[in-house]
Enzyme design. Structure first.
Site, PDB file in Angstrom:
ATOM      1  N   ALA A   1       0.824  -1.221   0.000  1.00  0.00           N
ATOM      2  CA  ALA A   1       0.000   0.000   0.000  1.00  0.00           C
ATOM      3  C   ALA A   1       0.856   1.269   0.000  1.00  0.00           C
ATOM      4  O   ALA A   1       0.325   2.368  -0.089  1.00  0.00           O
ATOM      5  CB  ALA A   1      -0.924   0.001   1.213  1.00  0.00           C
TER       6      ALA A   1
ATOM      7  N   ARG B   1       4.051   4.036  -1.124  1.00  0.00           N
ATOM      8  CA  ARG B   1       4.368   4.753  -2.376  1.00  0.00           C
ATOM      9  C   ARG B   1       5.130   3.855  -3.344  1.00  0.00           C
ATOM     10  O   ARG B   1       4.769   3.723  -4.519  1.00  0.00           O
ATOM     11  CB  ARG B   1       5.222   5.999  -2.058  1.00  0.00           C
ATOM     12  CG  ARG B   1       4.437   7.161  -1.521  1.00  0.00           C
ATOM     13  CD  ARG B   1       5.386   8.300  -1.121  1.00  0.00           C
ATOM     14  NE  ARG B   1       6.107   7.982   0.096  1.00  0.00           N
ATOM     15  CZ  ARG B   1       5.689   8.325   1.315  1.00  0.00           C
ATOM     16  NH1 ARG B   1       4.600   9.031   1.474  1.00  0.00           N
ATOM     17  NH2 ARG B   1       6.374   7.986   2.396  1.00  0.00           N
TER      18      ARG B   1
ATOM     19  N   ARG C   1      -0.238  -4.161   5.993  1.00  0.00           N
ATOM     20  CA  ARG C   1      -0.102  -4.334   7.430  1.00  0.00           C
ATOM     21  C   ARG C   1      -1.475  -4.452   8.079  1.00  0.00           C
ATOM     22  O   ARG C   1      -2.364  -3.647   7.810  1.00  0.00           O
ATOM     23  CB  ARG C   1       0.629  -3.143   8.021  1.00  0.00           C
ATOM     24  CG  ARG C   1       1.559  -3.549   9.137  1.00  0.00           C
ATOM     25  CD  ARG C   1       2.799  -2.732   9.158  1.00  0.00           C
ATOM     26  NE  ARG C   1       2.558  -1.313   9.126  1.00  0.00           N
ATOM     27  CZ  ARG C   1       2.814  -0.504  10.132  1.00  0.00           C
ATOM     28  NH1 ARG C   1       3.279  -1.013  11.270  1.00  0.00           N
ATOM     29  NH2 ARG C   1       2.658   0.794  10.018  1.00  0.00           N
TER      30      ARG C   1
ATOM     31  N   GLY D   1      14.394  -3.316  -1.284  1.00  0.00           N
ATOM     32  CA  GLY D   1      14.816  -1.942  -1.563  1.00  0.00           C
ATOM     33  C   GLY D   1      14.633  -1.061  -0.346  1.00  0.00           C
ATOM     34  O   GLY D   1      14.836   0.147  -0.419  1.00  0.00           O
TER      35      GLY D   1
ATOM     36  N   ALA E   1      19.269  -3.356  -2.335  1.00  0.00           N
ATOM     37  CA  ALA E   1      19.707  -2.144  -3.028  1.00  0.00           C
ATOM     38  C   ALA E   1      19.055  -0.935  -2.378  1.00  0.00           C
ATOM     39  O   ALA E   1      17.834  -0.884  -2.279  1.00  0.00           O
ATOM     40  CB  ALA E   1      19.299  -2.198  -4.502  1.00  0.00           C
TER      41      ALA E   1
ATOM     42  N   ASN F   1      19.127   1.796  -3.673  1.00  0.00           N
ATOM     43  CA  ASN F   1      18.602   2.576  -4.809  1.00  0.00           C
ATOM     44  C   ASN F   1      18.538   1.632  -6.001  1.00  0.00           C
ATOM     45  O   ASN F   1      19.567   1.129  -6.453  1.00  0.00           O
ATOM     46  CB  ASN F   1      19.531   3.764  -5.091  1.00  0.00           C
ATOM     47  CG  ASN F   1      18.900   4.765  -6.033  1.00  0.00           C
ATOM     48  OD1 ASN F   1      18.375   4.382  -7.078  1.00  0.00           O
ATOM     49  ND2 ASN F   1      18.940   6.028  -5.678  1.00  0.00           N
TER      50      ASN F   1
ATOM     51  N   HIS G   1      15.106  14.700  -0.405  1.00  0.00           N
ATOM     52  CA  HIS G   1      13.955  13.796  -0.566  1.00  0.00           C
ATOM     53  C   HIS G   1      12.694  14.458  -0.033  1.00  0.00           C
ATOM     54  O   HIS G   1      12.764  15.477   0.663  1.00  0.00           O
ATOM     55  CB  HIS G   1      14.191  12.479   0.199  1.00  0.00           C
ATOM     56  CG  HIS G   1      15.120  11.529  -0.496  1.00  0.00           C
ATOM     57  ND1 HIS G   1      16.478  11.529  -0.268  1.00  0.00           N
ATOM     58  CD2 HIS G   1      14.898  10.559  -1.418  1.00  0.00           C
ATOM     59  CE1 HIS G   1      17.044  10.591  -1.021  1.00  0.00           C
ATOM     60  NE2 HIS G   1      16.112   9.986  -1.732  1.00  0.00           N
ATOM     61  N   HIS G   2      11.578  13.789  -0.289  1.00  0.00           N
ATOM     62  CA  HIS G   2      10.267  14.259   0.159  1.00  0.00           C
ATOM     63  C   HIS G   2      10.168  14.299   1.688  1.00  0.00           C
ATOM     64  O   HIS G   2      10.934  13.656   2.398  1.00  0.00           O
ATOM     65  CB  HIS G   2       9.182  13.345  -0.422  1.00  0.00           C
ATOM     66  CG  HIS G   2       9.425  11.887  -0.172  1.00  0.00           C
ATOM     67  ND1 HIS G   2       9.078  11.255   0.998  1.00  0.00           N
ATOM     68  CD2 HIS G   2      10.044  10.934  -0.941  1.00  0.00           C
ATOM     69  CE1 HIS G   2       9.421   9.982   0.929  1.00  0.00           C
ATOM     70  NE2 HIS G   2      10.019   9.754  -0.230  1.00  0.00           N
TER      71      HIS G   2
ATOM     72  N   LYS H   1      10.080  11.001   4.067  1.00  0.00           N
ATOM     73  CA  LYS H   1      11.167  10.014   4.156  1.00  0.00           C
ATOM     74  C   LYS H   1      11.633   9.889   5.604  1.00  0.00           C
ATOM     75  O   LYS H   1      11.894  10.888   6.270  1.00  0.00           O
ATOM     76  CB  LYS H   1      12.337  10.413   3.240  1.00  0.00           C
ATOM     77  CG  LYS H   1      13.430   9.344   3.225  1.00  0.00           C
ATOM     78  CD  LYS H   1      14.350   9.474   2.044  1.00  0.00           C
ATOM     79  CE  LYS H   1      15.469   8.451   2.076  1.00  0.00           C
ATOM     80  NZ  LYS H   1      14.987   7.063   1.978  1.00  0.00           N
TER      81      LYS H   1
HETATM   82  N1  LIG Z   1      15.738   1.179  -3.071  1.00  0.00           N
HETATM   83  C1  LIG Z   1      15.172   2.238  -3.647  1.00  0.00           C
HETATM   84  O1  LIG Z   1      15.442   2.570  -4.812  1.00  0.00           O
HETATM   85  C2  LIG Z   1      14.153   3.020  -2.875  1.00  0.00           C
HETATM   86  C3  LIG Z   1      13.414   4.042  -3.495  1.00  0.00           C
HETATM   87  C4  LIG Z   1      12.424   4.699  -2.760  1.00  0.00           C
HETATM   88  C5  LIG Z   1      12.197   4.323  -1.440  1.00  0.00           C
HETATM   89  N2  LIG Z   1      12.949   3.346  -0.862  1.00  0.00           N
HETATM   90  C6  LIG Z   1      12.721   2.862   0.499  1.00  0.00           C
HETATM   91  O2  LIG Z   1      11.600   1.973   0.447  1.00  0.00           O
HETATM   92  C7  LIG Z   1      10.921   2.004   1.707  1.00  0.00           C
HETATM   93  C8  LIG Z   1       9.453   2.346   1.472  1.00  0.00           C
HETATM   94  O3  LIG Z   1       9.367   3.651   0.918  1.00  0.00           O
HETATM   95  P1  LIG Z   1       7.961   4.311   0.579  1.00  0.00           P
HETATM   96  O4  LIG Z   1       8.253   5.688   0.156  1.00  0.00           O
HETATM   97  O5  LIG Z   1       7.190   3.407  -0.306  1.00  0.00           O
HETATM   98  O6  LIG Z   1       7.318   4.332   2.041  1.00  0.00           O
HETATM   99  P2  LIG Z   1       5.769   4.244   2.436  1.00  0.00           P
HETATM  100  O7  LIG Z   1       4.928   4.946   1.429  1.00  0.00           O
HETATM  101  O8  LIG Z   1       5.719   4.662   3.861  1.00  0.00           O
HETATM  102  O9  LIG Z   1       5.423   2.675   2.315  1.00  0.00           O
HETATM  103  C9  LIG Z   1       5.901   1.722   3.203  1.00  0.00           C
HETATM  104  C10 LIG Z   1       4.898   0.594   3.282  1.00  0.00           C
HETATM  105  O10 LIG Z   1       5.422  -0.403   4.173  1.00  0.00           O
HETATM  106  C11 LIG Z   1       4.434  -0.747   5.118  1.00  0.00           C
HETATM  107  N3  LIG Z   1       5.014  -1.057   6.447  1.00  0.00           N
HETATM  108  C12 LIG Z   1       5.474  -0.191   7.366  1.00  0.00           C
HETATM  109  N4  LIG Z   1       5.889  -0.834   8.455  1.00  0.00           N
HETATM  110  C13 LIG Z   1       5.689  -2.142   8.208  1.00  0.00           C
HETATM  111  C14 LIG Z   1       5.891  -3.311   8.943  1.00  0.00           C
HETATM  112  N5  LIG Z   1       6.427  -3.270  10.177  1.00  0.00           N
HETATM  113  N6  LIG Z   1       5.559  -4.498   8.371  1.00  0.00           N
HETATM  114  C15 LIG Z   1       5.033  -4.541   7.138  1.00  0.00           C
HETATM  115  N7  LIG Z   1       4.810  -3.465   6.398  1.00  0.00           N
HETATM  116  C16 LIG Z   1       5.132  -2.281   6.921  1.00  0.00           C
HETATM  117  C17 LIG Z   1       3.562   0.458   5.243  1.00  0.00           C
HETATM  118  O11 LIG Z   1       2.312   0.049   5.686  1.00  0.00           O
HETATM  119  P3  LIG Z   1       1.369   1.032   6.523  1.00  0.00           P
HETATM  120  O12 LIG Z   1       0.747   1.890   5.460  1.00  0.00           O
HETATM  121  O13 LIG Z   1       0.436   0.106   7.170  1.00  0.00           O
HETATM  122  O14 LIG Z   1       2.258   1.789   7.470  1.00  0.00           O
HETATM  123  C18 LIG Z   1       3.559   1.012   3.821  1.00  0.00           C
HETATM  124  O15 LIG Z   1       2.529   0.409   3.072  1.00  0.00           O
HETATM  125  C19 LIG Z   1      11.686   3.027   2.570  1.00  0.00           C
HETATM  126  O16 LIG Z   1      12.655   2.348   3.333  1.00  0.00           O
HETATM  127  C20 LIG Z   1      12.358   3.915   1.526  1.00  0.00           C
HETATM  128  O17 LIG Z   1      13.505   4.582   2.008  1.00  0.00           O
HETATM  129  C21 LIG Z   1      13.912   2.693  -1.568  1.00  0.00           C
END
Ligand SMILES: NC(=O)c1ccc[n+]([C@@H]2O[C@H](COP(=O)([O-])OP(=O)(O)OC[C@H]3O[C@@H](n4cnc5c(N)ncnc54)[C@H](OP(=O)(O)O)[C@@H]3O)[C@@H](O)[C@H]2O)c1
Length: 254
Positions: A15, A17, A40, A102, A126, A128, A160-161, A164
Site C-alpha cells: 500500500a 508509495r 499491514r 529496496g 539495493a 537505490n 527527498h520528500h 522520508k
Molecule cells: N531502493 C530504492 O530505490 C528506494 C526508493 C524509494 C524508497 N525506498 C525505500 O523503500 C521504503 C518504502 O518507501 P515508501 O516511500 O514506499 O514508504 P511508504 O509509502 O511509507 O510505504 C511503506 C509501506 O510499508 C508498510 N510497512 C510499514 N511498516 C511495516 C511493517 N512493520 N511491516 C510490514 N509493512 C510495513 C507500510 O504500511 P502502513 O501503510 O500500514 O504503514 C507502507 O505500506 C523506505 O525504506 C524507503 O527509504 C527505496
C-alpha cells in the site's frame, strides 16, 4: 529458480508509495504478473479492503501474512520498513523464494538476516534500484580514487520528500562507501540532507579543494517509476540466479 510464463511478483509494503509504483510496473509488463502484496494488519490502507485469494488471479491478492502470499509468487519485492525486512527475509527463505529488498535504513540485524537468507535463496539488497545509480556510484568511486592523494573534502547531500524516514538516505551512505572504497578509507565523507515537499530523490557529491575549485556530481530522479522499473528488472534477473547475496552492480555487471 526459473519458471515458464510471466514471472509472478509479490510485493511487501503493497500500500506504500513504492509498493504501488512496483505494482503498476508489474501489471504493465508482459513478462510479469502481479500476484499481490502484503499490507499491514490493523492500519488504514490506501488501496482498499483485503480481498480473498482469487483463484483466477484477476485482481491482486492483498494478504496480511507472508505465508498466504509468498508460496504463490516467483519473487518477492520488499519496499516496507527497516523494522520489518528481517522477518520477511526469513519468511522468503522458508518459502524458498528469491527476495529483493529496496528498503533503506536497515540495521545490522536486518542485514545479517538478509545474509542468512542468501545462504538459502537469491537475495538482493539495493538502497537505490535506479539503473543509472550503479553507474553514478562507480563514477564517485573513481573520482575519489583519482583525488585520493590530493586535499579534497567529500560532501554528500541528499534531497527527498518530507515523508522520508531516514537521513542521510541509504543511497547517500552507499555513495559514501563507494568514495571510501575509492580512496582506501583515506578521507571520510560528510553528510547532509534536505527533507521537503515531494522531491523524489537527488544526490550530490561534492569534491572540494582548498585552492578555489570544486567538482560536483549530481544524480536526480524525478519519477518514482524509475525505482520501480529498476526493481522489477532486478527481480526478474534474481529469479535466474543461484542462492547468494547480490547488489545492483551484479544485475548491471558494473
Ligand atoms: N531502493 C530504492 O530505490 C528506494 C526508493 C524509494 C524508497 N525506498 C525505500 O523503500 C521504503 C518504502 O518507501 P515508501 O516511500 O514506499 O514508504 P511508504 O509509502 O511509507 O510505504 C511503506 C509501506 O510499508 C508498510 N510497512 C510499514 N511498516 C511495516 C511493517 N512493520 N511491516 C510490514 N509493512 C510495513 C507500510 O504500511 P502502513 O501503510 O500500514 O504503514 C507502507 O505500506 C523506505 O525504506 C524507503 O527509504 C527505496
Amino acid at each position: 529458480m526459473t519458471t515458464s510464463g510471466p514471472t509472478k511478483i509479490g510485493i511487501i509494503g503493497f500500500a506504500g508509495r513504492m509498493g504501488q509504483a512496483v505494482a503498476t510496473v508489474a501489471r504493465e509488463r508482459p513478462d510479469t504478473r502481479l500476484i499481490g502484496g502484503l499490507v499491514r494488519a490493523g492500519t488504514i490502507q490506501l488501496t482498499g479492503p483485503i480481498s480473498p485469494v482469487n483463484e483466477k488471479k484477476e485482481s491482486p491478492l492483498r494478504a496480511e501474512k507472508a505465508e498466504d502470499l509468498f508460496p504463490l509468487c516467483d519473487v518477492l519485492i520488499d519496499f516496507s520498513n527497516a523494522a520489518a525486512t528481517a522477518d520477511y527475509a526469513r519468511a522468503a527463505a522458508q518459502s524458498k523464494r528469491p527476495f529483493l529488498s529496496g528498503t533503506t535504513g536497515l540495521g545490522p540485524e536486518a542485514l545479517e538476516a538478509l545474509r542468512e537468507a542468501a545462504a538459502i535463496v537469491p537475495v538482493l539488497h539495493a538502497t537505490n534500484t535506479s539503473l543509472s545509480l550503479a553507474v553514478f556510484k562507480r563514477l564517485i568511486e573513481q573520482a575519489a580514487r583519482l583525488l585520493k592523494d590530493q586535499d579534497y573534502d567529500i560532501a554528500i547531500h541528499d534531497s527527498h520528500h518530507r515523508w522520508k524516514k531516514d537521513a542521510p538516505s541509504g543511497t547517500a551512505l552507499t555513495l559514501g562507501q563507494a568514495a571510501l572504497k575509492g580512496n582506501d578509507g583515506a578521507r571520510e565523507p560528510s553528510y547532509s540532507a534536505t527533507r521537503a515537499g515531494a522531491i523524489v530523490g537527488e544526490h550530490t557529491v561534492l569534491f572540494a579543494g582548498t585552492g578555489g575549485e570544486t567538482l560536483t556530481l549530481t544524480h536526480t530522479i524525478t519519477d518514482r517509476r524509475v525505482f520501480a522499473d529498476g526493481a522489477v528488472h532486478a527481480a526478474l534477473w534474481l529469479t535466474r540466479q543461484p542462492a547468494g547475496f547480490y547488489t545492483m552492480n551484479d544485475v548491471l555487471n558494473v
